[in-house]
Structure formats: structure tokens, C-alpha cells
Design an enzyme around this catalytic site. Structure first.
Site, PDB file in Angstrom:
ATOM      1  N   GLY A 174       0.852  -1.194   0.000  1.00 60.13           N
ATOM      2  CA  GLY A 174       0.000   0.000   0.000  1.00 60.13           C
ATOM      3  C   GLY A 174       0.880   1.233   0.000  1.00 60.13           C
ATOM      4  O   GLY A 174       2.071   1.154   0.329  1.00 60.13           O
TER       5      GLY A 174
ATOM      6  N   CYS B 234       5.203  -5.945   1.815  1.00 58.24           N
ATOM      7  CA  CYS B 234       5.563  -4.519   1.826  1.00 58.24           C
ATOM      8  C   CYS B 234       4.815  -3.770   2.950  1.00 58.24           C
ATOM      9  O   CYS B 234       5.069  -3.997   4.115  1.00 58.24           O
ATOM     10  CB  CYS B 234       5.316  -3.925   0.450  1.00 58.24           C
ATOM     11  N   TYR B 235       3.835  -2.920   2.613  1.00 60.29           N
ATOM     12  CA  TYR B 235       3.092  -2.244   3.680  1.00 60.29           C
ATOM     13  C   TYR B 235       2.484  -3.269   4.630  1.00 60.29           C
ATOM     14  O   TYR B 235       2.417  -3.054   5.842  1.00 60.29           O
ATOM     15  CB  TYR B 235       1.981  -1.363   3.078  1.00 60.29           C
TER      16      TYR B 235
ATOM     17  N   HIS C 261       8.040  -7.330  -3.399  1.00 58.01           N
ATOM     18  CA  HIS C 261       6.786  -7.776  -4.029  1.00 58.01           C
ATOM     19  C   HIS C 261       6.995  -9.094  -4.775  1.00 58.01           C
ATOM     20  O   HIS C 261       7.390  -9.084  -5.948  1.00 58.01           O
ATOM     21  CB  HIS C 261       6.277  -6.701  -4.999  1.00 58.01           C
TER      22      HIS C 261
ATOM     23  N   GLU D 294       4.842 -10.930  -6.073  1.00 57.00           N
ATOM     24  CA  GLU D 294       3.858 -11.093  -7.152  1.00 57.00           C
ATOM     25  C   GLU D 294       4.316 -10.476  -8.470  1.00 57.00           C
ATOM     26  O   GLU D 294       3.729 -10.730  -9.525  1.00 57.00           O
ATOM     27  CB  GLU D 294       2.514 -10.467  -6.728  1.00 57.00           C
TER      28      GLU D 294
ATOM     29  N   SER E 271     -30.493  -9.949 -17.792  1.00 56.45           N
ATOM     30  CA  SER E 271     -30.198  -8.576 -18.224  1.00 56.45           C
ATOM     31  C   SER E 271     -29.323  -8.562 -19.463  1.00 56.45           C
ATOM     32  O   SER E 271     -29.046  -7.502 -20.015  1.00 56.45           O
ATOM     33  CB  SER E 271     -29.463  -7.851 -17.100  1.00 56.45           C
ATOM     34  N   GLY E 272     -28.839  -9.757 -19.867  1.00 58.78           N
ATOM     35  CA  GLY E 272     -27.927  -9.803 -21.010  1.00 58.78           C
ATOM     36  C   GLY E 272     -26.493  -9.502 -20.606  1.00 58.78           C
ATOM     37  O   GLY E 272     -25.589  -9.519 -21.430  1.00 58.78           O
ATOM     38  N   GLY E 273     -26.266  -9.201 -19.338  1.00 56.41           N
ATOM     39  CA  GLY E 273     -24.914  -8.948 -18.839  1.00 56.41           C
ATOM     40  C   GLY E 273     -24.144 -10.258 -18.698  1.00 56.41           C
ATOM     41  O   GLY E 273     -24.710 -11.346 -18.862  1.00 56.41           O
TER      42      GLY E 273
ATOM     43  N   ASP F 192     -22.997 -11.850 -16.129  1.00 62.82           N
ATOM     44  CA  ASP F 192     -23.393 -12.778 -15.054  1.00 62.82           C
ATOM     45  C   ASP F 192     -24.633 -13.587 -15.433  1.00 62.82           C
ATOM     46  O   ASP F 192     -24.625 -14.813 -15.378  1.00 62.82           O
ATOM     47  CB  ASP F 192     -23.668 -12.021 -13.741  1.00 62.82           C
ATOM     48  N   SER F 193     -25.719 -12.887 -15.820  1.00 60.47           N
ATOM     49  CA  SER F 193     -26.956 -13.635 -16.089  1.00 60.47           C
ATOM     50  C   SER F 193     -26.844 -14.451 -17.373  1.00 60.47           C
ATOM     51  O   SER F 193     -27.410 -15.548 -17.461  1.00 60.47           O
ATOM     52  CB  SER F 193     -28.173 -12.704 -16.119  1.00 60.47           C
ATOM     53  N   THR F 194     -26.094 -13.947 -18.366  1.00 58.02           N
ATOM     54  CA  THR F 194     -25.963 -14.723 -19.614  1.00 58.02           C
ATOM     55  C   THR F 194     -25.153 -15.990 -19.346  1.00 58.02           C
ATOM     56  O   THR F 194     -25.519 -17.089 -19.772  1.00 58.02           O
ATOM     57  CB  THR F 194     -25.283 -13.874 -20.713  1.00 58.02           C
TER      58      THR F 194
ATOM     59  N   LYS G  61     -16.160 -11.755 -10.434  1.00 60.54           N
ATOM     60  CA  LYS G  61     -16.396 -11.370 -11.839  1.00 60.54           C
ATOM     61  C   LYS G  61     -15.361 -12.005 -12.777  1.00 60.54           C
ATOM     62  O   LYS G  61     -15.716 -12.522 -13.831  1.00 60.54           O
ATOM     63  CB  LYS G  61     -16.326  -9.842 -11.927  1.00 60.54           C
TER      64      LYS G  61
END
Ligand code: XMP
Length: 508
Positions: free
Chosen positions: A55, A82-83, A171, A173, A225-227, A229-231, A364
């Protein structure tokens, strides 16, 4: 589906998402949460490993982020990066010295104590990526120094095996840390005992099995909704539920241009039957003359819930399938800070019909990956989100009457086209075009006009918990201003480049 094993607490580093991505590359799922959300999530989840990100704050600064205090009592292995390491040191009685003017940034040579589990199998002399102002100058009691910078003797890592806590000043990563992935694997597998669980194809099978045993011969509707997630959820479930699953699309009257035809197309890709309920007038009546964002949202939510319940009844559905993600499930839990910011339309609806949430453990990025696995087109897997309350919450300062919806819908379509033409649309995670109803003076033809403004905002983010305000190139901004102000009611165009926080993605 197996619960997430790794919790990453985001303390504000630009590399936090890189930790998640690197872990996926290594075969592990992870949840990334701000401290507030992490605290809520921990109430119902028992991770096997916790990573505290880096951070940009100093532990001494006012407002410096604090992970939930109880993580130190869980006994779960913790790795502070780190932080994250500085926070652990400061919390547990070590010393952190500010070196603001003497920042360590870039590649650094370190000497590892390879007898420590964290550094098993890595070379003693190694190169890592560091980016910090402060550093730990004295480790807390019972901690061991397990790495030092080659030149400066700066403490580069510490551990306390009894308390299961590790800290690294660099770091791991970032790819510039040559053996960073090995270090992360040591922590995740050898120390925390996590098992590989990032297998998108298996997730689809698991969800299908779970739903087909709960929903055998039962009828269900899904809010479509066609988004993404729902699709994607429809595409996962259609093969196991067949004609017992019905997609319900509520046309709120606040959709974007061509959205309805895209929704129909996406339902075809998903293989689900679709019923469109025209409800523009009902939403207009319900929102009425309200201008306050939260009032509009609440009215919208109630109306949306009622329409969905009625659709379930008409279809004689035994339950409603919802595409809620892990992040939504947290929001719908006990009220907390995040809930007070805005009421999302599909969170905590408390419907009378039984709801199931097959994506409740997914994020997501995972849903997008499932969409790719299912060979859904990019227009689905990479689709930008659009809020359920739609253009209703993109009209600011006046009631969202139909003719204002038409103006913002038109502006949104124009801006979208310009961004697509300039190949910028896909560079933003979400485009927001809003109508500001505060009037300003301008000139059109030879006369004075007193009209609205359009606000254009692009954000770049992986999870929408935080976001960077996108800076469109100057020539594109110019083109947008000149095209959008052709509308007789629009005088000015403002570009909003504010990050989240302090702003949110949507204006309301
Ligand atoms: P904020 O404005 O909270 O938005 O930063 C984060 C993401 O959520 C979307 N959003 C919604 N999505 N129903 C939705 O389905 C809602 O009520 C809602 N409100 C915001 C927003 O567009 C962004 O992608």
C-alpha cells in the site's frame, strides 16, 4: 463448490490485483477485499491463508489502512507484503522507520535464509522487486529476520513460525522478483496447505450438479439482463434445466440504445427462452419526481422485485435463479459501511419466492472465464457492466423523465460509437455517460441557449471496488464534445477522471 481458500486484503497497492492474477496462474482462486469487506466476509468464511497487500501509506499516516484486527487471532498463516509487513511489524511491537526521502524502488539484491519454509528451494542470493518508503528496522519479539538486502542490510523478510506469520518487504507477485512465484507457492501450498482449485471447467460441472439436484423437475426463472453474469449463468444451467428455465428480461425503459436486441441475442447464445416484460411506464410512475439518488434506487428496487415475483407466479416457478456474485452476497449480509453507499437493485431483495445463487462463491473474473470456457462470444465474456437501474441513475438533478432518458441514451450511443471507432472502448472497464440537468448558458446558431451538460466518465478496474478514472486522448475528447453538443439541449461536455475512491463508478 469449494469455498475460497485464500483471502487477499487490499491495503491500497497498485499490485494487489497482480497477486490475485499470479495466484490464478499458479492454480489458486482468491478473494480480494478491502479491510471492511474482509471483516464481513470472515464472519462466514474460514480461509486457509491470508495475504496482506502492499500500500502507498506509511503506518504512521492518518487514515493508513488497517486490516481487521481479528486476523491475528485466527491462527491462519499470514503473509504481509511490503506495507502489509510494516503493518504487522508495527502492530506486533517491531519498529518501522520512515525513509520517505530515501525510497527503495526497483530491483534489489537480497540474501535469503533458505532454511525458512518461505524460501525453501530458492537461491540464497536473489533479485526481487521493491517499492517502499518505510521499512522495518527492528522485528517484533519472537520474529526472526529471514532475508536482508545485499548492500544496505535492510530487513527484507521476517517470520514467526509459532504465530504463523511471515512478512516480505519486496513484491513476490511482480515478475521482476525472479523467484517470486516459488515464494508464493511455498506460502500457499507448503505453509498454508491450500490445494489447487482454479479449474474453470470443473466449476461449470459442479454448478450444474448442484443445481440439477436441487432443482430436479422444478421450474425456475432467471432475471436476464444480457450482462455477463446472467448470460453465463443461463448458459451454465440451460443444458441441465432445459425448458424448466425461463429468462425474464424487464424492460425498465432505461436501457441503452439497441440493448434489447443485444439481450435477445445473448439469450440465444445462452440457449435460454426469454420473456420480455415491458415495464417502462411502471418504473416512470414509481420513480415519479424523485431526484435523490437513493430514493430513486429504492423505488426502482421495490418495483423490480415486485415484477420479478409476479413473473415467478405467472410462470409457476418454484424458485428464482440469481446471478449474484460473492461480492453481492457480502453486501446483502449484515448492514455495514459498504451498504450505506448505494442500494444495488438486485441485492437483498427478500423476495417471497425462494432464490438460489449458484454463483455465490464466484468473482467477476471467474464468471468471465466461465463464459470463455462455454465459448460464449467476446461480446458476452468481455461485456462492460451496466447498472440495473440503468439510465434512471444517469440523470442528475431533475426527475428522470422519458425525454431526458432519450437525450442521455442518444449521447451514450454517440460516445460509445466514437470510442469504438477510435479503438478505445475496450480499454475501459466501464463507460458512464450521464446527463447533468444543471443549466448553463451557451450559444447555438446566433442565439442564447440555456441547457444541459453531458458527463463522460471511463473507469479502469478489475473489480469495481476501486477504480482509476480513465483519461481519454485529447483528440477523442474533442470529437466527443463536438458531436454531443450537436444535440439542441446540450451545451457542454464534462470529462470526469476521478478515481474511486473518492468517487464511485456511477454518478448516483
Ligand atoms: P459503483 O457506482 O458502486 O458501481 O462504483 C460499481 C459497479 O456496480 C454497478 N452498479 C450496479 N449494478 N445494480 C447493478 O446491477 C445496481 O443497482 C448498480 N449500481 C451500480 C456499476 O455500474 C458498476 O459497474
Amino acid at each position: 463448490m469449494q469455498k475460497i481458500q485464500i483471502l487477499i486484503i487490499d491495503l491500497g497497492s497498485q499490485y494487489t490485483l497482480v497477486i490475485g492474477r499470479t495466484l490464478r496462474e499458479l492454480g489458486f482462486r482468491s478473494a480480494i477485499f478491502s479491510p471492511v469487506r474482509a471483516e464481513k466476509w470472515l464472519k462466514n468464511n474460514n480461509p486457509k491463508a491470508i495475504i496482506l497487500s502492499g500500500g502507498s501509506f506509511s503506518v504512521y499516516q492518518e487514515g493508513a489502512p488497517n486490516p481487521p484486527q481479528n486476523i491475528l487471532k485466527l491462527g491462519v498463516p499470514i503473509l504481509g507484503v511490503c506495507y502489509g509487513m510494516q503493518w504487522l511489524s508495527n502492530k506486533l511491537g517491531g519498529e518501522v522507520a520512515p525513509h520517505r526521502e530515501n525510497k527503495e524502488y526497483g530491483k534489489a539484491e537480497v540474501n535469503f535464509d533458505t532454511t525458512d519454509k518461505l524460501f525453501h528451494g530458492v537461491k540464497k542470493k536473489n533479485t526481487v522487486w521493491a517499492s517502499h518508503g518505510d521499512s522495518v528496522t527492528s522485528v517484533p519479539k519472537n520474529f526472526k529476520i529471514i532475508a536482508k538486502s545485499a548492500g544496505s542490510e535492510t530487513i527484507a523478510a521476517m517470520s514467526d513460525h509459532k504465530r504463523n506469520i511471515w512478512g516480505v518487504q519486496f513484491h513476490p507477485e511482480v515478475t521482476h522478483s525472479i523467484e517470486g512465484k516459488k515464494i508464493l507457492i511455498n506460502f500457499i501450498e507448503k505453509i498454508a496447505g491450500c490445494e489447487k482449485d482454479w479449474k474453470p471447467a470443473d466449476m461449470i460441472t459442479e454448478i450444474r450438479n448442484e443445481v440439477s439436484s436441487a432443482a430436479k423437475n422444478k421450474k425456475a426463472i432467471i432475471g436476464f439482463s444480457g450482462g455477463v453474469d446472467s448470460t453465463t449463468l443461463s448458459a451454465v444451467l440451460a443444458p441441465v434445466m432445459g425448458s424448466n428455465l425461463f429468462g425474464i428480461c424487464i424492460d425498465t425503459g432505461a436501457l441503452r440504445q439497441n440493448e434489447l436486441s443485444e439481450i435477445k441475442e445473448n439469450a440465444k447464445y445462452a440457449g435460454v427462452k426469454l420473456k420480455i416484460i415491458k415495464a417502462g411506464n411502471i418504473f416512470q410512475r414509481s420513480i415519479g419526481n424523485n431526484t435523490h439518488s437513493e430514493l430513486k434506487r429504492k423505488k426502482f428496487k421495490r418495483t423490480y422485485g415486485k415484477i420479478l415475483e409476479k413473473a415467478a407466479k405467472d410462470f409457476k416457478a418454484d424458485f428464482i435463479v440469481q446471478g449474484s456474485l460473492a461480492t453481492d452476497m457480502i453486501e446483502s449480509g449484515s448492514a455495514g459501511k459498504a451498504d450505506l453507499i448505494k442500494s444495488h437493485h438486485n441485492v437483498g431483495l427478500n423476495l417471497k419466492v425462494k432464490e438460489i445463487h449458484p454463483f455465490r462463491n464466484l468473482f467477476k473474473y471467474e464468471v468471465r472465464e466461465l463464459a470463455r470456457q462455454l465459448k460464449l462470444p467476446d461480446s458476452v465474456s468481455e461485456r462492460q457492466p451496466f447498472p440495473g437501474p440503468g439510465l434512471f441513475i444517469r440523470i442528475i438533478g431533475e426527475p428522470p423523465k422519458k425525454y431526458k432518458l432519450d437525450i442521455v441514451r442518444w449521447a451514450d450511443a454517440e460516445v460509445t460509437e466514437i470510442l469504438k471507432k477510435n479503438k478505445i472502448y475496450d480499454d475501459v472497464s466501464q463507460l458512464v455517460v450521464a446527463l447533468d440537468c444543471n443549466r448553463t448558458v451557451g450559444i447555438k446558431g446566433d442565439g442564447r441557449v440555456y441547457g444541459y451538460s453531458i458527463i463522460v466518465r471511463g473507469v479502469k478496474t478489475a473489480d469495481f471496488m476501486t477504480a482509476h478514472g480513465f483519461q481519454f486522448p485529447a483528440d477523442v475528447r474533442k470529437e466527443i464534445s463536438s458531436v454531443v453538443t450537436r444535440h439542441p439541449k446540450i451545451i457542454r461536455v464534462f470529462f470526469d477522471e476521478t478515481d474511486k475512491p473518492p468517487a464511485t463508478t456511477e454518478m448516483e
